[in-house]
Design an enzyme around this catalytic site. Structure first.
Site, short mmCIF file in Angstrom:
data_model
loop_
_atom_site.label_atom_id
_atom_site.label_comp_id
_atom_site.label_asym_id
_atom_site.label_seq_id
_atom_site.Cartn_x
_atom_site.Cartn_y
_atom_site.Cartn_z
N LYS A 83 0.81 -1.22 0.00
CA LYS A 83 0.00 0.00 0.00
C LYS A 83 0.85 1.28 0.00
O LYS A 83 0.38 2.35 -0.39
CB LYS A 83 -0.93 0.01 1.21
N SER A 335 1.38 -9.53 -0.57
CA SER A 335 1.01 -8.12 -0.47
C SER A 335 1.17 -7.52 0.91
O SER A 335 1.32 -6.30 1.03
CB SER A 335 -0.45 -7.93 -0.93
#
Length: 449
Positions: A83, A335
């Site tokens: 992110k 991720s």
């Protein structure tokens, strides 16, 4: 902990204002933005000084799975997730006036952490709205970066509405965590790194929540090499992209509790959908037990602590949903790694149970002296470790000389569990196993239900 509740009575025309304040200005459903490859390359240049170029190394599980697997370890970013890429780019693109006033974000954790960290680095005031189900560890880390944290909303849908309302009321910039075009462009930079690090890639498997990462990766990859397959993967508890595919548009999807909490977004972003809908090759929905097994495999075989969202790609492979890539070179995007330690413990136990290595059974034995001892000796005779024993007399209705014993055991693997099951069935009349989820994978020597 701070609570914020928007009151429509604060304006004269409350109904109109409430609708207006629910709209994210960067994500217009009537005018969705298709993110370009040029925007992604621009993002890569701008963020490179503040982002870690994470490793993409060959996995120890390649032989186990029959695929040439590479792991893009973006959980090694400073705040533990990919992110940061989109957050930094979106904040770098703010005007000076917007920087001075500050930004608002809504997130279960990873986007919030990324915005808080890079806001701290760039001197931009940050407010984050986090739903009450957000992991405690992520909440505290946001506060460590001097951010204002508002705990409000039962899920991401409610938190997002509150954040947009708050941004309008305080004249702050709202940064959507997965559908802001600059966020999508920033996330796409991970694909450029993958192509530099791994030669002859056949497929890239992308965890999918709001769709921003999938959209950015798909644009970058399909522009540079259309032959590489892009596979999205999401949990069955929050399959919002799959729902959008069935409806041919983003649609609200009810979500349940999931190990992949980072993917728990009730509706795919409009920009992400417009950008990715025609260029992804496959969408896979995985079951929760496979996510737990994948987390366990990463800890045991890769020495990586990966959160549920990051483990979904491996989960799809372990579940046999990507068998068409046997013998191919596949990149899994890990991720994020921000998993609460308490949740990690539960995930590992659930993974052991789903893997057939943590077994719970109930056996009715004689209540005369030595009955329970004989059961324990029998279990130990084949090398099974007993973790817990509980016996119950009151609910055994067959006779007063029997006792039901609940035993939690640890075995080497699923075949060892089958051996235990067959042994107990051969010695006792009443035996019940509570977890044989993967029974079809292993042939038993006996036909017991």
């Amino acid at each position: 902990m701070e609570n914020y509740t928007y009151s429509p009575d604060e304006s004269e025309d409350s109904d109109t204002n409430e609708v207006m304040e629910m709209v994210d200005p960067s994500c217009d459903p009537n005018k969705p933005v298709k993110v370009s490859f040029e925007e992604i390359t621009s993002a890569a240049y701008r963020i490179k000084s503040g982002i870690v170029n994470t490793a993409c190394s060959k996995s120890h599980m390649s032989d186990l799975t029959g695929m040439d697997i590479y792991l893009k370890k973006d959980f090694l970013q400073h705040t533990g997730s990919f992110k940061e890429r989109g957050a930094r780019y979106a904040m770098l693109m703010l005007t000076e006036e917007q920087r001075q006033k500050g930004v608002v974000a809504a997130s279960l954790g990873n986007h919030a952490l990324a915005v808080c960290y890079h806001g701290y680095q760039l001197g931009i005031p940050v407010t984050v709205v986090m739903p009450i189900i957000a992991p405690i560890m992520k909440i505290q880390k946001c506060r460590d970066y001097n951010a204002k944290v508002i705990m409000e909303g039962k899920d991401m849908g409610e938190a997002k509405k509150i954040a947009i309302q708050y941004s309008k009321k305080n004249d702050l910039t709202y940064i959507n965590g997965y559908d802001n075009p600059q966020i999508i462009a920033g996330q796409g930079t991970i694909a450029l790194e993958i192509l530099e690090q791994v030669q002859d890639v056949d497929a890239i498997v992308v965890p999918t929540g709001g769709g921003g990462l999938l959209a950015g990766v798909a644009v970058a990859i399909k522009t540079l090499n259309p032959n590489i397959k892009i596979i999205g993967v999401e949990s069955e508890r929050c399959a919002s992209y799959n729902a959008a595919m069935e409806s041919s548009k983003p649609i609200f999807t009810s979500i349940g509790g999931t190990l992949a909490d980072g993917l728990a977004v009730p509706m795919i972003g409009y920009n992400a959908w417009e950008t990715s809908k025609n260029i992804i090759d496959k969408m896979v929905v995985v079951k929760e037990e496979w996510i737990a097994v994948a987390i366990l495999r990463f800890v045991e075989l890769e020495k990586c602590v990966v959160e549920g969202a990051g483990a979904c790609g491996l989960a799809a492979i372990l579940a046999g949903q990507l068998d068409e890539f046997k013998g191919k070179r596949v990149v899994l995007i890990l991720s994020g790694g921000n998993i609460d330690t308490t949740i990690l413990g539960r995930c590992l136990e659930r993974g052991l149970a789903a893997d057939g290595r943590l077994v719970k059974c109930k056996v009715t034995v004689s209540d005369r002296p030595g009955g329970i001892s004989e059961l324990c000796k029998l279990i130990g005779s084949i090398g099974v470790s007993i973790k817990d024993v509980i016996h119950e007399r009151a609910w055994v209705t067959s006779d007063v000389f029997s006792v039901e014993v609940k035993v939690v055991c640890e075995t080497r693997d699923y075949n060892h569990s089958v051996e235990l099951r067959d042994l107990l069935y051969s010695r006792y009349k009443k035996v019940r196993f509570d977890n044989n989820q993967f029974q079809s994978q292993v042939s038993s020597t006996s036909d017991y239900d």
